[in-house]
Write a protein that holds these residues in place. Structure first.
Motif, mmCIF file in Angstrom:
data_model
loop_
_atom_site.group_PDB
_atom_site.id
_atom_site.type_symbol
_atom_site.label_atom_id
_atom_site.label_comp_id
_atom_site.label_asym_id
_atom_site.label_seq_id
_atom_site.Cartn_x
_atom_site.Cartn_y
_atom_site.Cartn_z
ATOM 1 N N TYR A 192 28.972 46.635 35.927
ATOM 2 C CA TYR A 192 28.779 47.067 34.535
ATOM 3 C C TYR A 192 27.880 48.284 34.426
ATOM 4 O O TYR A 192 28.089 49.139 33.578
ATOM 5 N N GLN A 193 26.842 48.340 35.249
ATOM 6 C CA GLN A 193 25.848 49.405 35.132
ATOM 7 C C GLN A 193 26.099 50.570 36.090
ATOM 8 O O GLN A 193 25.319 51.511 36.116
ATOM 9 N N HIS A 194 27.159 50.483 36.902
ATOM 10 C CA HIS A 194 27.490 51.550 37.852
ATOM 11 C C HIS A 194 26.295 51.853 38.754
ATOM 12 O O HIS A 194 25.896 53.001 38.928
ATOM 13 N N ARG A 195 25.714 50.772 39.295
ATOM 14 C CA ARG A 195 24.539 50.882 40.170
ATOM 15 C C ARG A 195 24.830 50.174 41.483
ATOM 16 O O ARG A 195 25.569 49.202 41.516
ATOM 17 N N ASP A 196 24.178 50.628 42.518
ATOM 18 C CA ASP A 196 24.221 49.923 43.792
ATOM 19 C C ASP A 196 23.470 48.607 43.608
ATOM 20 O O ASP A 196 22.357 48.599 43.067
ATOM 21 N N PRO A 197 24.056 47.474 44.023
ATOM 22 C CA PRO A 197 23.368 46.187 43.860
ATOM 23 C C PRO A 197 21.973 46.155 44.496
ATOM 24 O O PRO A 197 21.096 45.440 44.025
ATOM 25 N N LEU A 198 21.777 46.938 45.539
ATOM 26 C CA LEU A 198 20.479 46.954 46.216
ATOM 27 C C LEU A 198 19.388 47.608 45.370
ATOM 28 O O LEU A 198 18.204 47.455 45.662
ATOM 29 N N VAL B 100 26.901 44.719 24.492
ATOM 30 C CA VAL B 100 28.307 44.675 24.930
ATOM 31 C C VAL B 100 28.378 44.169 26.369
ATOM 32 O O VAL B 100 29.193 43.300 26.698
ATOM 33 N N GLY B 101 27.519 44.699 27.224
ATOM 34 C CA GLY B 101 27.489 44.240 28.615
ATOM 35 C C GLY B 101 27.072 42.788 28.723
ATOM 36 O O GLY B 101 27.611 42.035 29.540
ATOM 37 N N ALA B 102 26.108 42.380 27.901
ATOM 38 C CA ALA B 102 25.649 40.989 27.919
ATOM 39 C C ALA B 102 26.766 40.040 27.515
ATOM 40 O O ALA B 102 26.973 38.997 28.145
ATOM 41 N N LEU B 103 27.501 40.401 26.458
ATOM 42 C CA LEU B 103 28.616 39.553 26.027
ATOM 43 C C LEU B 103 29.730 39.536 27.064
ATOM 44 O O LEU B 103 30.370 38.496 27.283
ATOM 45 N N SER B 104 29.962 40.661 27.714
ATOM 46 C CA SER B 104 30.971 40.709 28.779
ATOM 47 C C SER B 104 30.577 39.804 29.939
ATOM 48 O O SER B 104 31.411 39.083 30.493
ATOM 49 N N LEU B 105 29.294 39.836 30.304
ATOM 50 C CA LEU B 105 28.820 38.971 31.382
ATOM 51 C C LEU B 105 28.942 37.503 30.992
ATOM 52 O O LEU B 105 29.341 36.671 31.809
ATOM 53 N N CYS B 106 28.638 37.176 29.734
ATOM 54 C CA CYS B 106 28.817 35.793 29.260
ATOM 55 C C CYS B 106 30.283 35.381 29.382
ATOM 56 O O CYS B 106 30.584 34.266 29.812
ATOM 57 N N GLY B 107 31.182 36.278 29.006
ATOM 58 C CA GLY B 107 32.613 35.987 29.139
ATOM 59 C C GLY B 107 33.020 35.786 30.588
ATOM 60 O O GLY B 107 33.821 34.899 30.903
ATOM 61 N N ASP B 108 32.472 36.595 31.486
ATOM 62 C CA ASP B 108 32.757 36.427 32.912
ATOM 63 C C ASP B 108 32.274 35.074 33.413
ATOM 64 O O ASP B 108 32.961 34.406 34.196
#
Length: 107
Positions: A27-33, A49-57
Protein backbone atom coordinates in the motif's frame (compact mmCIF):
# COMPACT_ATOMS: atom_id res chain seq x y z
CA UNK A 1 -12.02 -19.27 6.83
CA UNK A 2 -8.59 -19.59 5.37
CA UNK A 3 -5.39 -19.84 7.27
CA UNK A 4 -2.24 -19.37 5.21
CA UNK A 5 0.15 -22.31 5.24
CA UNK A 6 2.78 -20.21 7.01
CA UNK A 7 0.40 -19.89 9.97
CA UNK A 8 0.31 -23.67 10.26
CA UNK A 9 4.08 -24.15 10.24
CA UNK A 10 5.54 -20.91 11.60
CA UNK A 11 5.18 -18.96 14.80
CA UNK A 12 1.78 -17.21 14.45
CA UNK A 13 3.17 -13.83 15.54
CA UNK A 14 5.97 -14.03 12.96
CA UNK A 15 3.55 -15.12 10.24
CA UNK A 16 1.16 -12.27 11.12
CA UNK A 17 3.98 -9.73 11.13
CA UNK A 18 5.27 -10.95 7.76
CA UNK A 19 1.76 -10.86 6.22
CA UNK A 20 1.08 -7.36 7.56
CA UNK A 21 4.48 -6.06 6.47
CA UNK A 22 3.84 -7.34 2.96
CA UNK A 23 0.43 -5.64 2.81
CA UNK A 24 1.54 -2.33 4.30
CA UNK A 25 4.62 -2.19 2.09
CA UNK A 26 2.41 -2.81 -0.93
CA UNK A 27 0.00 0.00 0.00
CA UNK A 28 2.75 2.45 0.90
CA UNK A 29 5.19 1.48 -1.89
CA UNK A 30 7.94 0.91 0.69
CA UNK A 31 10.48 -1.80 1.24
CA UNK A 32 9.18 -3.94 4.15
CA UNK A 33 12.58 -3.62 5.83
CA UNK A 34 12.01 0.15 6.19
CA UNK A 35 8.85 -0.31 8.26
CA UNK A 36 9.37 -0.29 12.03
CA UNK A 37 6.64 -2.42 13.68
CA UNK A 38 6.56 -0.07 16.69
CA UNK A 39 5.85 3.10 14.69
CA UNK A 40 2.21 4.07 14.05
CA UNK A 41 1.24 3.23 10.48
CA UNK A 42 -0.13 6.74 10.00
CA UNK A 43 3.46 8.01 10.26
CA UNK A 44 4.22 6.03 7.10
CA UNK A 45 1.32 7.74 5.36
CA UNK A 46 -1.31 5.03 5.75
CA UNK A 47 -4.54 6.99 5.45
CA UNK A 48 -8.17 6.03 6.01
CA UNK A 49 -8.45 4.52 2.52
CA UNK A 50 -5.41 2.33 3.16
CA UNK A 51 -6.68 1.41 6.62
CA UNK A 52 -10.06 0.33 5.25
CA UNK A 53 -8.34 -1.62 2.48
CA UNK A 54 -6.20 -3.42 5.04
CA UNK A 55 -9.32 -4.22 7.10
CA UNK A 56 -10.90 -5.67 3.96
CA UNK A 57 -7.79 -7.75 3.30
CA UNK A 58 -7.92 -9.10 6.85
CA UNK A 59 -11.56 -10.03 6.42
CA UNK A 60 -10.94 -11.69 3.06
CA UNK A 61 -7.74 -13.50 4.01
CA UNK A 62 -8.74 -14.74 7.46
CA UNK A 63 -12.55 -14.71 7.50
CA UNK A 64 -12.61 -12.07 10.23
CA UNK A 65 -15.18 -9.35 10.69
CA UNK A 66 -13.26 -6.31 11.87
CA UNK A 67 -14.40 -2.84 12.77
CA UNK A 68 -13.33 -0.08 10.37
CA UNK A 69 -11.57 1.54 13.35
CA UNK A 70 -9.25 -1.44 13.84
CA UNK A 71 -6.13 0.46 12.79
CA UNK A 72 -6.95 3.33 15.12
CA UNK A 73 -7.42 0.85 17.97
CA UNK A 74 -4.20 -0.94 16.96
CA UNK A 75 -2.06 1.73 15.27
CA UNK A 76 1.23 -0.18 14.98
CA UNK A 77 2.15 -3.47 13.33
CA UNK A 78 3.07 -4.90 16.72
CA UNK A 79 -0.35 -4.00 18.08
CA UNK A 80 -2.08 -5.52 15.04
CA UNK A 81 0.01 -8.67 15.40
CA UNK A 82 -1.18 -9.00 18.99
CA UNK A 83 -4.78 -8.63 17.84
CA UNK A 84 -4.41 -11.15 14.99
CA UNK A 85 -2.69 -13.80 17.10
CA UNK A 86 -5.80 -13.74 19.30
CA UNK A 87 -8.51 -13.12 16.71
CA UNK A 88 -7.51 -15.68 14.09
CA UNK A 89 -7.38 -18.72 16.41
CA UNK A 90 -10.69 -17.59 17.96
CA UNK A 91 -12.26 -17.30 14.50
CA UNK A 92 -10.92 -20.72 13.55
CA UNK A 93 -12.45 -22.16 16.72
CA UNK A 94 -15.78 -20.58 15.88
CA UNK A 95 -15.61 -22.08 12.41
CA UNK A 96 -15.14 -25.49 14.06
CA UNK A 97 -18.06 -24.83 16.42
CA UNK A 98 -15.99 -24.16 19.53
CA UNK A 99 -17.01 -21.55 22.11
CA UNK A 100 -15.59 -18.06 21.47
CA UNK A 101 -12.56 -17.02 23.47
CA UNK A 102 -12.59 -13.28 22.78
CA UNK A 103 -15.57 -10.94 22.89
CA UNK A 104 -13.74 -8.59 20.47
CA UNK A 105 -14.13 -10.95 17.51
CA UNK A 106 -17.53 -10.74 15.81
CA UNK A 107 -19.11 -12.83 13.08
Amino acid sequence: MTTPATWQTADPATAARDWLLERVSLYQHRDPLTIDPTVPLAEYGLDSVGALSLCGDLEDEFGLMVEPTLLWDHPTLDSLVGYLTTAIPAAAGRARGEAPESPEVRF
